[in-house]
Design a protein around this motif. Structure first.
Motif, PDB file in Angstrom:
ATOM      1  N   ARG A  71       0.490  -0.903   0.084  1.00 28.13           N
ATOM      2  CA  ARG A  71       0.172  -0.057   0.091  1.00 28.13           C
ATOM      3  C   ARG A  71       1.196   1.116  -0.157  1.00 28.13           C
ATOM      4  O   ARG A  71       0.151   2.544  -0.337  1.00 28.13           O
ATOM      5  N   GLU A  72       2.259   0.873   0.151  1.00 29.19           N
ATOM      6  CA  GLU A  72       2.990   2.103   0.388  1.00 29.19           C
ATOM      7  C   GLU A  72       3.353   1.705  -0.995  1.00 29.19           C
ATOM      8  O   GLU A  72       3.901   1.040  -1.587  1.00 29.19           O
ATOM      9  N   PRO A  73       4.268   3.257  -1.083  1.00 25.92           N
ATOM     10  CA  PRO A  73       5.013   3.190  -2.672  1.00 25.92           C
ATOM     11  C   PRO A  73       6.563   2.016  -2.514  1.00 25.92           C
ATOM     12  O   PRO A  73       7.303   1.432  -1.565  1.00 25.92           O
ATOM     13  N   ILE A  74       7.056   1.859  -3.463  1.00 32.64           N
ATOM     14  CA  ILE A  74       8.243   1.470  -3.835  1.00 32.64           C
ATOM     15  C   ILE A  74       8.155   2.149  -5.162  1.00 32.64           C
ATOM     16  O   ILE A  74       8.134   2.309  -6.430  1.00 32.64           O
ATOM     17  N   ILE A  75      10.047   2.448  -5.287  1.00 32.82           N
ATOM     18  CA  ILE A  75      10.201   2.553  -6.406  1.00 32.82           C
ATOM     19  C   ILE A  75      12.586   2.218  -6.361  1.00 32.82           C
ATOM     20  O   ILE A  75      12.111   1.772  -5.543  1.00 32.82           O
ATOM     21  N   SER A  76      12.593   3.053  -7.504  1.00 35.52           N
ATOM     22  CA  SER A  76      14.180   2.725  -7.472  1.00 35.52           C
ATOM     23  C   SER A  76      14.514   1.405  -7.856  1.00 35.52           C
ATOM     24  O   SER A  76      15.674   0.661  -7.418  1.00 35.52           O
ATOM     25  N   PRO A  77      13.679   0.694  -8.079  1.00 39.91           N
ATOM     26  CA  PRO A  77      14.633  -1.564  -8.383  1.00 39.91           C
ATOM     27  C   PRO A  77      15.489  -0.815  -9.512  1.00 39.91           C
ATOM     28  O   PRO A  77      15.912  -0.011 -10.264  1.00 39.91           O
ATOM     29  N   SER A  78      16.707  -2.094  -9.486  1.00 43.71           N
ATOM     30  CA  SER A  78      18.121  -1.986  -9.931  1.00 43.71           C
ATOM     31  C   SER A  78      18.394  -3.554  -9.765  1.00 43.71           C
ATOM     32  O   SER A  78      18.225  -4.218  -9.111  1.00 43.71           O
ATOM     33  N   TRP A  79      18.600  -4.015 -11.245  1.00 45.03           N
ATOM     34  CA  TRP A  79      18.801  -4.935 -11.077  1.00 45.03           C
ATOM     35  C   TRP A  79      20.667  -5.149 -11.039  1.00 45.03           C
ATOM     36  O   TRP A  79      21.468  -4.278 -11.551  1.00 45.03           O
ATOM     37  N   PRO A  80      21.269  -6.806 -10.249  1.00 49.88           N
ATOM     38  CA  PRO A  80      22.225  -6.837 -10.547  1.00 49.88           C
ATOM     39  C   PRO A  80      22.642  -7.576 -11.417  1.00 49.88           C
ATOM     40  O   PRO A  80      22.182  -7.776 -12.519  1.00 49.88           O
ATOM     41  N   PRO A  81      24.160  -7.645 -12.303  1.00 55.40           N
ATOM     42  CA  PRO A  81      25.058  -8.346 -13.293  1.00 55.40           C
ATOM     43  C   PRO A  81      24.405  -9.594 -13.236  1.00 55.40           C
ATOM     44  O   PRO A  81      23.970  -9.498 -14.543  1.00 55.40           O
ATOM     45  N   ASP A  82      23.896 -10.132 -11.964  1.00 52.81           N
ATOM     46  CA  ASP A  82      23.333 -11.797 -13.070  1.00 52.81           C
ATOM     47  C   ASP A  82      22.555 -11.957 -12.935  1.00 52.81           C
ATOM     48  O   ASP A  82      21.564 -13.083 -13.506  1.00 52.81           O
ATOM     49  N   GLY A  83      21.467 -10.381 -12.657  1.00 50.41           N
ATOM     50  CA  GLY A  83      19.794 -10.767 -12.882  1.00 50.41           C
ATOM     51  C   GLY A  83      19.047 -11.498 -12.336  1.00 50.41           C
ATOM     52  O   GLY A  83      17.384 -11.638 -11.704  1.00 50.41           O
ATOM     53  N   SER A  84      19.628 -12.168 -10.883  1.00 53.27           N
ATOM     54  CA  SER A  84      18.607 -13.215  -9.781  1.00 53.27           C
ATOM     55  C   SER A  84      18.447 -12.840  -8.535  1.00 53.27           C
ATOM     56  O   SER A  84      17.229 -13.272  -8.148  1.00 53.27           O
TER      57      SER A  84
ATOM     58  N   SER B 295      18.141   5.577  -0.085  1.00 55.86           N
ATOM     59  CA  SER B 295      17.624   5.731  -1.488  1.00 55.86           C
ATOM     60  C   SER B 295      18.889   5.842  -2.879  1.00 55.86           C
ATOM     61  O   SER B 295      20.103   5.548  -2.822  1.00 55.86           O
ATOM     62  N   ALA B 296      17.995   5.138  -3.944  1.00 54.98           N
ATOM     63  CA  ALA B 296      18.645   5.217  -5.249  1.00 54.98           C
ATOM     64  C   ALA B 296      19.824   4.312  -5.165  1.00 54.98           C
ATOM     65  O   ALA B 296      20.732   4.492  -5.554  1.00 54.98           O
ATOM     66  N   PRO B 297      19.664   3.125  -4.694  1.00 59.89           N
ATOM     67  CA  PRO B 297      20.521   1.616  -4.954  1.00 59.89           C
ATOM     68  C   PRO B 297      20.559   1.384  -6.356  1.00 59.89           C
ATOM     69  O   PRO B 297      20.026   1.654  -8.033  1.00 59.89           O
ATOM     70  N   THR B 298      21.950   1.383  -6.459  1.00 61.52           N
ATOM     71  CA  THR B 298      22.238   0.935  -7.818  1.00 61.52           C
ATOM     72  C   THR B 298      23.542  -0.240  -7.762  1.00 61.52           C
ATOM     73  O   THR B 298      24.544   0.049  -6.843  1.00 61.52           O
ATOM     74  N   TRP B 299      23.391  -1.487  -8.170  1.00 57.84           N
ATOM     75  CA  TRP B 299      24.449  -2.087  -8.255  1.00 57.84           C
ATOM     76  C   TRP B 299      25.757  -1.218  -8.849  1.00 57.84           C
ATOM     77  O   TRP B 299      25.880  -1.329  -9.895  1.00 57.84           O
ATOM     78  N   SER B 300      27.493  -3.007  -8.179  1.00 56.38           N
ATOM     79  CA  SER B 300      28.433  -2.117  -9.311  1.00 56.38           C
ATOM     80  C   SER B 300      28.613  -3.192  -9.809  1.00 56.38           C
ATOM     81  O   SER B 300      28.046  -4.366 -10.504  1.00 56.38           O
ATOM     82  N   PRO B 301      29.524  -3.508 -11.132  1.00 55.41           N
ATOM     83  CA  PRO B 301      29.166  -4.351 -12.071  1.00 55.41           C
ATOM     84  C   PRO B 301      29.473  -5.280 -12.020  1.00 55.41           C
ATOM     85  O   PRO B 301      29.298  -6.745 -12.353  1.00 55.41           O
TER      86      PRO B 301
ATOM     87  N   PRO C  46      23.044   7.866  -8.216  1.00 53.31           N
ATOM     88  CA  PRO C  46      24.772   7.207  -8.657  1.00 53.31           C
ATOM     89  C   PRO C  46      25.083   6.870 -10.070  1.00 53.31           C
ATOM     90  O   PRO C  46      23.100   5.192  -9.812  1.00 53.31           O
ATOM     91  N   TYR C  47      25.301   5.609 -10.814  1.00 44.85           N
ATOM     92  CA  TYR C  47      25.125   4.852 -11.619  1.00 44.85           C
ATOM     93  C   TYR C  47      26.745   4.388 -12.240  1.00 44.85           C
ATOM     94  O   TYR C  47      27.843   5.235 -12.238  1.00 44.85           O
ATOM     95  N   PHE C  48      27.698   3.098 -12.084  1.00 45.74           N
ATOM     96  CA  PHE C  48      28.925   2.922 -12.454  1.00 45.74           C
ATOM     97  C   PHE C  48      28.719   2.515 -13.077  1.00 45.74           C
ATOM     98  O   PHE C  48      27.639   1.871 -14.317  1.00 45.74           O
ATOM     99  N   SER C  49      30.021   3.671 -14.325  1.00 47.69           N
ATOM    100  CA  SER C  49      30.675   3.283 -14.836  1.00 47.69           C
ATOM    101  C   SER C  49      30.826   1.485 -15.513  1.00 47.69           C
ATOM    102  O   SER C  49      31.603   0.915 -14.280  1.00 47.69           O
ATOM    103  N   PRO C  50      30.836   1.138 -16.415  1.00 50.24           N
ATOM    104  CA  PRO C  50      31.143  -0.501 -17.041  1.00 50.24           C
ATOM    105  C   PRO C  50      32.308  -0.521 -16.561  1.00 50.24           C
ATOM    106  O   PRO C  50      31.742  -2.200 -16.200  1.00 50.24           O
TER     107      PRO C  50
END
Length: 346
Positions: free
Chosen positions: A134-147, A182-188, A228-232
Protein backbone atom coordinates in the motif's frame (compact mmCIF):
# COMPACT_ATOMS: atom_id res chain seq x y z
CA UNK A 1 10.75 -9.03 -31.32
CA UNK A 2 12.69 -8.25 -34.48
CA UNK A 3 10.25 -5.61 -35.65
CA UNK A 4 10.29 -3.85 -32.26
CA UNK A 5 14.08 -3.53 -32.50
CA UNK A 6 13.70 -1.04 -35.36
CA UNK A 7 16.42 -2.76 -37.39
CA UNK A 8 14.31 -5.11 -39.49
CA UNK A 9 11.56 -4.81 -42.08
CA UNK A 10 9.37 -7.89 -41.94
CA UNK A 11 7.60 -9.18 -45.03
CA UNK A 12 4.20 -10.78 -45.40
CA UNK A 13 4.71 -14.40 -46.43
CA UNK A 14 1.31 -14.83 -48.10
CA UNK A 15 1.26 -15.77 -51.76
CA UNK A 16 4.61 -17.54 -51.65
CA UNK A 17 3.15 -21.02 -51.50
CA UNK A 18 3.25 -23.53 -48.66
CA UNK A 19 5.64 -22.51 -45.84
CA UNK A 20 8.92 -24.41 -46.32
CA UNK A 21 10.37 -26.43 -43.48
CA UNK A 22 13.61 -27.39 -45.26
CA UNK A 23 16.05 -25.28 -47.32
CA UNK A 24 15.48 -27.52 -50.32
CA UNK A 25 11.85 -26.33 -50.42
CA UNK A 26 12.71 -22.61 -50.54
CA UNK A 27 12.01 -20.69 -53.75
CA UNK A 28 14.90 -18.23 -53.43
CA UNK A 29 13.98 -16.42 -56.67
CA UNK A 30 10.56 -15.59 -55.24
CA UNK A 31 12.10 -14.06 -52.13
CA UNK A 32 14.74 -12.16 -54.11
CA UNK A 33 11.92 -10.63 -56.15
CA UNK A 34 10.36 -9.52 -52.86
CA UNK A 35 13.66 -7.84 -51.90
CA UNK A 36 14.12 -10.14 -48.91
CA UNK A 37 17.68 -10.43 -47.60
CA UNK A 38 17.07 -13.28 -45.16
CA UNK A 39 14.44 -15.89 -44.49
CA UNK A 40 13.57 -17.84 -41.35
CA UNK A 41 11.93 -21.23 -41.67
CA UNK A 42 11.15 -23.91 -39.14
CA UNK A 43 8.51 -25.78 -37.23
CA UNK A 44 7.19 -26.94 -33.87
CA UNK A 45 6.49 -30.56 -33.00
CA UNK A 46 4.82 -31.93 -29.88
CA UNK A 47 6.73 -34.88 -28.41
CA UNK A 48 5.11 -37.98 -26.83
CA UNK A 49 6.13 -36.82 -23.33
CA UNK A 50 4.21 -33.54 -23.75
CA UNK A 51 7.24 -31.38 -24.41
CA UNK A 52 7.87 -29.51 -27.65
CA UNK A 53 10.69 -29.57 -30.17
CA UNK A 54 11.31 -26.33 -32.05
CA UNK A 55 13.74 -26.09 -34.95
CA UNK A 56 14.56 -23.13 -37.15
CA UNK A 57 16.96 -22.13 -39.89
CA UNK A 58 18.12 -18.66 -40.90
CA UNK A 59 18.84 -18.50 -44.63
CA UNK A 60 20.73 -15.96 -46.75
CA UNK A 61 18.42 -15.33 -49.71
CA UNK A 62 21.02 -13.82 -52.02
CA UNK A 63 23.68 -16.48 -51.43
CA UNK A 64 21.13 -19.28 -51.02
CA UNK A 65 23.01 -20.57 -47.98
CA UNK A 66 22.17 -21.35 -44.38
CA UNK A 67 23.47 -18.84 -41.87
CA UNK A 68 22.21 -20.49 -38.70
CA UNK A 69 20.27 -23.53 -37.60
CA UNK A 70 19.24 -24.44 -34.04
CA UNK A 71 16.86 -26.74 -32.23
CA UNK A 72 15.29 -26.52 -28.77
CA UNK A 73 13.34 -28.95 -26.61
CA UNK A 74 11.17 -27.36 -23.94
CA UNK A 75 7.98 -27.52 -21.93
CA UNK A 76 4.86 -25.59 -22.90
CA UNK A 77 5.70 -22.97 -20.26
CA UNK A 78 9.03 -22.29 -22.01
CA UNK A 79 7.65 -21.74 -25.51
CA UNK A 80 7.51 -17.94 -25.20
CA UNK A 81 11.05 -17.72 -23.82
CA UNK A 82 12.24 -19.97 -26.65
CA UNK A 83 10.70 -17.57 -29.16
CA UNK A 84 12.68 -14.75 -27.57
CA UNK A 85 15.88 -16.82 -27.68
CA UNK A 86 15.35 -17.55 -31.38
CA UNK A 87 14.90 -13.83 -32.03
CA UNK A 88 18.11 -13.17 -30.05
CA UNK A 89 20.04 -15.66 -32.17
CA UNK A 90 18.74 -14.17 -35.44
CA UNK A 91 19.45 -10.62 -34.28
CA UNK A 92 23.01 -11.43 -33.29
CA UNK A 93 23.76 -13.34 -36.48
CA UNK A 94 22.51 -10.56 -38.75
CA UNK A 95 23.70 -7.50 -36.83
CA UNK A 96 26.72 -8.71 -34.87
CA UNK A 97 25.18 -7.35 -31.67
CA UNK A 98 23.82 -9.40 -28.80
CA UNK A 99 20.04 -9.77 -28.75
CA UNK A 100 18.09 -8.68 -25.68
CA UNK A 101 14.64 -10.15 -26.32
CA UNK A 102 15.03 -12.90 -23.69
CA UNK A 103 15.99 -10.39 -20.98
CA UNK A 104 13.55 -9.05 -18.39
CA UNK A 105 12.40 -5.70 -17.13
CA UNK A 106 11.44 -4.60 -13.63
CA UNK A 107 8.94 -1.81 -13.11
CA UNK A 108 6.45 -0.41 -10.64
CA UNK A 109 2.71 -0.16 -11.23
CA UNK A 110 0.40 2.01 -9.15
CA UNK A 111 -3.16 0.82 -9.35
CA UNK A 112 -6.21 1.10 -7.08
CA UNK A 113 -4.18 2.59 -4.23
CA UNK A 114 -1.64 -0.23 -4.36
CA UNK A 115 1.95 -0.42 -5.61
CA UNK A 116 3.30 -3.54 -7.33
CA UNK A 117 6.88 -4.33 -8.26
CA UNK A 118 6.60 -6.48 -11.37
CA UNK A 119 9.01 -8.58 -13.44
CA UNK A 120 8.19 -9.16 -17.11
CA UNK A 121 9.68 -10.20 -20.42
CA UNK A 122 11.45 -7.41 -22.27
CA UNK A 123 8.31 -6.85 -24.35
CA UNK A 124 6.19 -6.39 -21.21
CA UNK A 125 4.45 -9.77 -21.42
CA UNK A 126 4.31 -12.58 -18.82
CA UNK A 127 4.40 -10.11 -15.93
CA UNK A 128 4.65 -11.44 -12.38
CA UNK A 129 4.38 -9.50 -9.13
CA UNK A 130 7.47 -9.69 -6.91
CA UNK A 131 6.16 -7.36 -4.20
CA UNK A 132 2.87 -5.57 -3.47
CA UNK A 133 2.37 -2.80 -0.95
CA UNK A 134 0.00 0.00 0.00
CA UNK A 135 3.07 2.22 0.30
CA UNK A 136 5.29 3.38 -2.60
CA UNK A 137 7.99 1.18 -4.13
CA UNK A 138 10.59 2.96 -6.28
CA UNK A 139 13.99 2.63 -8.00
CA UNK A 140 14.30 -1.11 -8.80
CA UNK A 141 17.84 -2.01 -9.88
CA UNK A 142 19.23 -5.27 -11.31
CA UNK A 143 22.59 -6.84 -10.41
CA UNK A 144 24.72 -8.19 -13.27
CA UNK A 145 23.47 -11.78 -12.87
CA UNK A 146 19.76 -10.81 -12.78
CA UNK A 147 19.09 -12.98 -9.74
CA UNK A 148 17.95 -10.21 -7.39
CA UNK A 149 16.58 -6.71 -7.23
CA UNK A 150 17.48 -3.78 -5.04
CA UNK A 151 14.74 -1.22 -4.51
CA UNK A 152 13.32 1.35 -2.12
CA UNK A 153 10.15 0.60 -0.17
CA UNK A 154 8.14 2.94 2.05
CA UNK A 155 6.23 0.12 3.77
CA UNK A 156 7.65 1.18 7.15
CA UNK A 157 6.53 4.78 6.53
CA UNK A 158 10.06 5.81 5.48
CA UNK A 159 12.44 5.09 2.62
CA UNK A 160 14.33 1.83 3.21
CA UNK A 161 16.57 0.00 0.72
CA UNK A 162 16.06 -3.76 0.32
CA UNK A 163 17.60 -6.49 -1.79
CA UNK A 164 15.18 -9.16 -2.94
CA UNK A 165 15.96 -12.68 -4.20
CA UNK A 166 13.72 -13.52 -7.15
CA UNK A 167 14.24 -17.27 -6.72
CA UNK A 168 13.25 -17.48 -3.05
CA UNK A 169 11.37 -14.23 -2.45
CA UNK A 170 13.56 -13.56 0.60
CA UNK A 171 14.37 -9.93 1.35
CA UNK A 172 17.17 -8.28 3.26
CA UNK A 173 17.44 -4.70 4.49
CA UNK A 174 20.46 -2.98 2.96
CA UNK A 175 20.03 0.54 4.38
CA UNK A 176 17.63 1.74 7.08
CA UNK A 177 19.44 4.70 8.55
CA UNK A 178 18.03 7.87 10.02
CA UNK A 179 16.63 10.05 7.26
CA UNK A 180 16.23 8.90 3.68
CA UNK A 181 17.76 5.78 2.08
CA UNK A 182 17.39 5.83 -1.69
CA UNK A 183 18.61 5.28 -5.27
CA UNK A 184 20.42 1.90 -5.05
CA UNK A 185 22.52 0.79 -8.02
CA UNK A 186 24.74 -2.30 -8.36
CA UNK A 187 28.43 -2.32 -9.12
CA UNK A 188 29.43 -4.23 -12.29
CA UNK A 189 30.81 -7.11 -10.22
CA UNK A 190 27.63 -7.34 -8.13
CA UNK A 191 29.53 -6.99 -4.84
CA UNK A 192 28.62 -3.43 -3.90
CA UNK A 193 25.75 -0.98 -4.03
CA UNK A 194 26.00 2.75 -4.47
CA UNK A 195 23.21 4.41 -2.49
CA UNK A 196 22.04 7.85 -1.40
CA UNK A 197 21.73 8.46 2.35
CA UNK A 198 20.86 11.54 4.37
CA UNK A 199 21.96 10.09 7.71
CA UNK A 200 24.70 12.71 8.08
CA UNK A 201 22.62 15.64 6.89
CA UNK A 202 21.96 16.31 3.21
CA UNK A 203 21.66 13.62 0.51
CA UNK A 204 25.12 12.20 -0.25
CA UNK A 205 26.56 9.18 -2.07
CA UNK A 206 27.74 6.12 -0.17
CA UNK A 207 29.10 2.68 -1.03
CA UNK A 208 28.00 -0.41 0.85
CA UNK A 209 28.36 -4.15 0.60
CA UNK A 210 25.21 -5.81 -0.71
CA UNK A 211 24.36 -7.06 2.79
CA UNK A 212 24.46 -3.50 4.14
CA UNK A 213 27.87 -3.74 5.85
CA UNK A 214 30.95 -1.58 5.33
CA UNK A 215 29.13 1.67 4.60
CA UNK A 216 31.49 4.45 3.49
CA UNK A 217 30.78 7.95 2.27
CA UNK A 218 31.81 9.02 -1.24
CA UNK A 219 30.78 12.66 -1.64
CA UNK A 220 31.47 15.44 0.82
CA UNK A 221 29.37 18.38 -0.31
CA UNK A 222 26.71 20.70 1.05
CA UNK A 223 24.61 20.04 -2.06
CA UNK A 224 22.18 17.30 -3.05
CA UNK A 225 24.10 14.41 -4.63
CA UNK A 226 21.86 11.63 -5.93
CA UNK A 227 21.12 9.06 -8.68
CA UNK A 228 24.50 7.24 -8.71
CA UNK A 229 25.37 4.90 -11.57
CA UNK A 230 28.59 2.90 -12.06
CA UNK A 231 30.71 3.06 -15.19
CA UNK A 232 31.00 -0.37 -16.89
CA UNK A 233 34.55 -0.86 -15.59
CA UNK A 234 33.44 -0.11 -12.02
CA UNK A 235 36.09 2.59 -11.60
CA UNK A 236 33.82 5.64 -11.72
CA UNK A 237 30.38 6.71 -10.58
CA UNK A 238 28.17 9.13 -12.48
CA UNK A 239 25.61 11.04 -10.43
CA UNK A 240 23.28 14.04 -10.36
CA UNK A 241 24.17 17.07 -8.23
CA UNK A 242 23.06 20.68 -7.87
CA UNK A 243 26.48 21.75 -6.56
CA UNK A 244 26.88 24.08 -9.54
CA UNK A 245 23.56 25.82 -8.91
CA UNK A 246 21.34 23.60 -11.07
CA UNK A 247 21.01 19.81 -11.47
CA UNK A 248 23.83 18.49 -13.65
CA UNK A 249 25.62 15.18 -14.14
CA UNK A 250 29.05 14.61 -12.61
CA UNK A 251 31.58 11.78 -12.54
CA UNK A 252 33.98 10.82 -9.76
CA UNK A 253 36.38 7.92 -9.04
CA UNK A 254 34.94 5.14 -6.88
CA UNK A 255 38.03 5.35 -4.68
CA UNK A 256 37.38 9.03 -4.02
CA UNK A 257 38.49 12.25 -5.63
CA UNK A 258 37.14 15.48 -6.98
CA UNK A 259 33.94 15.13 -9.06
CA UNK A 260 34.11 16.41 -12.64
CA UNK A 261 31.09 17.91 -14.37
CA UNK A 262 29.96 16.00 -17.48
CA UNK A 263 26.88 17.85 -18.81
CA UNK A 264 27.04 21.52 -19.83
CA UNK A 265 24.20 21.98 -22.33
CA UNK A 266 21.05 23.24 -20.62
CA UNK A 267 20.41 24.03 -16.96
CA UNK A 268 18.72 20.79 -15.93
CA UNK A 269 20.22 17.34 -16.64
CA UNK A 270 19.50 14.31 -14.44
CA UNK A 271 19.31 10.48 -14.26
CA UNK A 272 22.62 9.36 -15.83
CA UNK A 273 22.89 5.90 -17.39
CA UNK A 274 25.95 4.54 -19.22
CA UNK A 275 25.93 2.06 -22.11
CA UNK A 276 27.70 -1.27 -21.62
CA UNK A 277 30.64 -0.18 -23.80
CA UNK A 278 31.07 3.01 -21.76
CA UNK A 279 30.75 5.23 -24.82
CA UNK A 280 27.29 6.74 -24.44
CA UNK A 281 25.62 8.61 -21.60
CA UNK A 282 21.81 8.64 -21.56
CA UNK A 283 20.03 11.11 -19.34
CA UNK A 284 16.94 13.30 -18.95
CA UNK A 285 17.22 16.95 -19.94
CA UNK A 286 14.73 19.77 -19.50
CA UNK A 287 13.91 21.76 -22.62
CA UNK A 288 11.59 24.58 -21.58
CA UNK A 289 8.77 22.76 -19.78
CA UNK A 290 9.51 19.43 -21.45
CA UNK A 291 11.61 16.63 -20.00
CA UNK A 292 13.21 14.65 -22.80
CA UNK A 293 15.64 11.76 -23.18
CA UNK A 294 19.09 12.71 -24.48
CA UNK A 295 22.24 10.79 -25.34
CA UNK A 296 25.81 12.08 -25.25
CA UNK A 297 28.76 10.56 -27.07
CA UNK A 298 31.31 10.79 -24.25
CA UNK A 299 34.27 10.99 -26.62
CA UNK A 300 33.02 13.86 -28.79
CA UNK A 301 30.61 15.40 -26.23
CA UNK A 302 27.96 15.54 -28.96
CA UNK A 303 24.41 15.47 -27.58
CA UNK A 304 21.35 14.09 -29.38
CA UNK A 305 17.73 14.40 -28.25
CA UNK A 306 16.10 10.98 -28.57
CA UNK A 307 12.48 11.75 -27.71
CA UNK A 308 9.93 14.43 -28.48
CA UNK A 309 7.57 13.88 -25.58
CA UNK A 310 6.55 15.99 -22.59
CA UNK A 311 8.04 14.14 -19.64
CA UNK A 312 10.45 11.22 -19.91
CA UNK A 313 11.96 9.63 -16.80
CA UNK A 314 14.23 6.80 -15.70
CA UNK A 315 16.19 5.86 -18.84
CA UNK A 316 17.94 2.50 -18.98
CA UNK A 317 20.08 0.76 -21.58
CA UNK A 318 19.48 -2.75 -22.82
CA UNK A 319 22.53 -4.95 -22.14
CA UNK A 320 23.70 -4.64 -25.75
CA UNK A 321 23.61 -0.83 -25.57
CA UNK A 322 21.44 -0.58 -28.70
CA UNK A 323 18.07 0.07 -27.05
CA UNK A 324 16.98 2.45 -24.31
CA UNK A 325 13.79 2.14 -22.32
CA UNK A 326 12.31 4.96 -20.29
CA UNK A 327 9.09 5.97 -18.58
CA UNK A 328 6.85 8.42 -20.38
CA UNK A 329 5.08 10.25 -17.59
CA UNK A 330 1.79 11.83 -18.70
CA UNK A 331 -1.49 12.57 -16.99
CA UNK A 332 -3.16 9.76 -18.94
CA UNK A 333 -0.55 7.23 -17.89
CA UNK A 334 -0.83 8.41 -14.29
CA UNK A 335 -4.57 7.92 -14.24
CA UNK A 336 -4.29 4.45 -15.74
CA UNK A 337 -1.49 3.40 -13.41
CA UNK A 338 0.79 2.15 -16.13
CA UNK A 339 4.46 1.24 -16.20
CA UNK A 340 7.11 3.26 -14.40
CA UNK A 341 10.80 2.74 -13.67
CA UNK A 342 11.31 0.19 -16.46
CA UNK A 343 14.80 -1.29 -16.65
CA UNK A 344 16.64 -4.03 -18.52
CA UNK A 345 18.74 -6.71 -16.90
CA UNK A 346 21.30 -9.16 -18.22
Amino acid sequence: DLQRSGRFRLQYAGGAGAPPTDPSQVNYAEWRNRSADALVIGGVQRLPDGRFEVRFRLLDVLRQTQLLGLGFTMSAAQLRLTGHKIADAIYEKLTGDRGVFSTRIAYVVRQDGRFELRIADADGQSAQTALASREPIISPSWPPDGSRLAYVSFENKKAVIYQHSLATGQRQVVANFRGSNSAPTWSPDGRQLAVVLSRDGGSQLYLTNVDGTNVRRLTQSQSIDTEPYFSPDGQSIYFTSDRGGSPQIYRMPVNGGEPQRVTFEGNYNISPRISADGKTLAYVTRNGTRFQLAAMDLASRQVQLLTDSQRDESPSFAPNGKLIRSEEHTSELQSRGLISYAVFCL
